[in-house]
Scaffold this active site. Structure first.
Site: not given
Ligand code: GLU
Length: 491
Positions: A254-256, A258
């Site tokens: 996920s965006k976490r 990167g």
């Protein structure tokens, strides 16, 4: 003759194009190219609220950038179009009418509130929430009453009871689901737009898709789709569900973790060849140890048998390693072109540089070639050529300038630089040799202070590279500034 292999990539244009989508596209494309089959690009835009033309453009641009072309589909056309689902509503309607006439589908007049209440009641009883079939067998009077209330019906598929839905997945082997757990599901919403599970089957069938390769998250949709295939007497394609992509912490990417979209990687200056090579290895493994693959090699080596069941881990270090390989293979011109947008956004150049300045920039950028994994790293690596005013990287670096030998070495170095008619690598080498000879100092006592005075750092590229690029004037200016900062006077 064997049936022609026909695969499709069927993205929903509802947001940034995720690397998981790119991997699905790539696996389909590789199979098509390997088998001499056809790749279809279909746009699944039935989520009208979330679908946007920009997202569709973005997906197309990303596929083109990655070099994944399609033989049929939006833009290029083909015999089974249109290839955008919202342009196929009359096609779905024909099949819906058939299902309704055969009693395989029915109108459902339940309101969202009623459905919510049913879901809550089931959850409260620890039962799997699903539609319990309230409108399955409505009498003509009930239907009239609902119509009179102005309710707009959706259309549900009548799921047969007690059926075992089994198929052999190309990645997962035999997979089975019980029809009883499914609940009659909506195939056409009250606004007349079909749902994904319904439209996908009609399209895949009418487009003669032979292999459906897609993300694992669709595995649980497959039994619903099988029911539709069977109800419409369509031949089932082969399915292959490729595993989830996890971050290094083994949690769903996920965006976490990167960057997650293809466009972000493009903007960071990854090369399409690097990304394709990396994505191919996300879930597929060749039978050899080989990790770097040209496109032709990938096509040749790819097979669905070597697609792994277990989740793929997105290892950015591996991506960087692979991409670095492709960065190093670029010609000087290609490398400069790759660096340009990053150099411009760092403020190190404009888009219109010419003449001597351009020639200098090309030389400076070339020094980064072996050192970077992707384009956005270039400005950092060459930054020292642009800022004459810098701080010492560490106190140890500054301490190098405080050795007793430094004023003398620096004086000699400046004098020799000024006396040299031209400055290139071999002249610089000669200067260091002559200082060593005259002072009898070891190499380190000569090189290190010069390096620190010129760059503020004890590490970095060769001085024979740095000094000609800085030139005499800037080199001397830097040395004087650094000595002053360290509180040292020249001998
Ligand atoms: N539109 C679906 C998606 O983007 C396609 C799934 C499929 O390939 O069947 O997830």
């Amino acid at each position: 003759m064997d049936k022609e292999i026909r695969v499709r990539f069927a993205p929903s244009p509802t947001g940034p194009f995720h690397i998981g989508g790119a991997r699905s596209a790539l696996f389909n494309w590789l199979l098509a190219r390997k088998m001499g089959g056809k790749m279809v690009l279909r746009i699944e835009d039935t989520d009208v609220e979330r679908s946007t033309p920009e997202s569709e453009e973005n997906i197309k641009a990303a596929l083109k950038w990655l070099g994944l072309d399609w033989d049929e589909g939006i833009d290029v056309g083909g015999p089974y179009g249109p290839y955008r689902q919202m342009e196929r509503l009359d096609i779905y309607k024909k099949y819906t009418d058939k299902l309704l006439a055969e009693g395989k589908a029915y109108y459902c007049y339940c309101t969202p509130q009623e459905l919510d209440a049913e879901r809550e009641a089931l959850t409260a009883k620890s039962m799997m929430p699903r539609y319990m079939g309230k409108c399955r067998n409505l009498s003509p009077e009930q239907i009239e009453a609902y119509k009179a209330e102005g309710r707009k019906p959706s259309i549900r598929f009548r799921v047969p009871e007690g059926e075992k839905l089994t198929f052999v997945d190309m990645v997962r082997g035999e997979v089975s689901f019980e029809s009883d757990g499914i609940g009659d599901f909506v195939i056409v919403k009250s606004d007349g737009i079909p749902t994904y599970n319904y439209a996908v089957v009609i399209d895949d069938s009418l487009m003669h898709i032979t292999h459906v390769i897609r993300a694992e998250e669709h595995l649980s949709n497959t039994p619903r789709q099988l029911l539709i295939y069977d109800a419409l007497n369509f031949e089932r394609p082969q399915f292959g569900h490729i595993s989830l992509i996890l971050g290094k912490d083994k949690k769903k990417m996920s965006k976490r973790h990167g960057a997650t979209s293809v466009d972000q990687y493009r903007q960071m200056g990854y090369l399409p060849e690097g990304l394709v090579n990396f994505l191919a290895l996300l879930g597929w493994a060749p039978s050899s140890e080989q990790e770097i693959f040209t496109e032709e090699e990938l096509i040749k080596a790819f097979s669905m048998e070597h697609v792994a069941k277990n989740p793929a881990v997105f290892d950015v270090d591996k991506l960087n390693w692979i991409n670095q390989h492709y960065m190093r293979k670029l010609t000087a011109e290609e490398f400069f072109a790759a660096a340009k947008p990053h150099m411009i956004s760092a403020g190190y150049m404009t888009g219109t540089e010419q003449g001597e300045k351009l020639a200098w920039l090309e030389k400076v950028v070339a020094t980064a070639k072996e050192q970077v994994s992707f384009g956005a790293e270039i400005p950092r690596v060459v930054g020292m050529y642009f800022a004459d005013d810098f701080d010492f990287e560490t106190t140890e670096a500054e301490a190098v300038l405080k050795e007793d030998s430094v004023p003398m070495v620096m004086k000699m170095f400046i004098d020799e630089l000024q006396a040299a008619p031209i400055i290139d690598g071999s002249v610089v080498k000669g200067i260091f040799k002559s200082i060593q000879k005259a002072t009898k100092f070891g190499g380190k006592l000569v090189y290190m202070p010069v390096r620190v005075a010129l760059t503020g750092n004890q590490h970095g590229p060769e001085l024979v590279e740095i000094i000609p690029l800085l030139g005499v004037e800037r080199s001397i200016k830097r040395i004087k500034n650094s000595l002053e900062k360290a509180g040292i006077s020249l001998a």
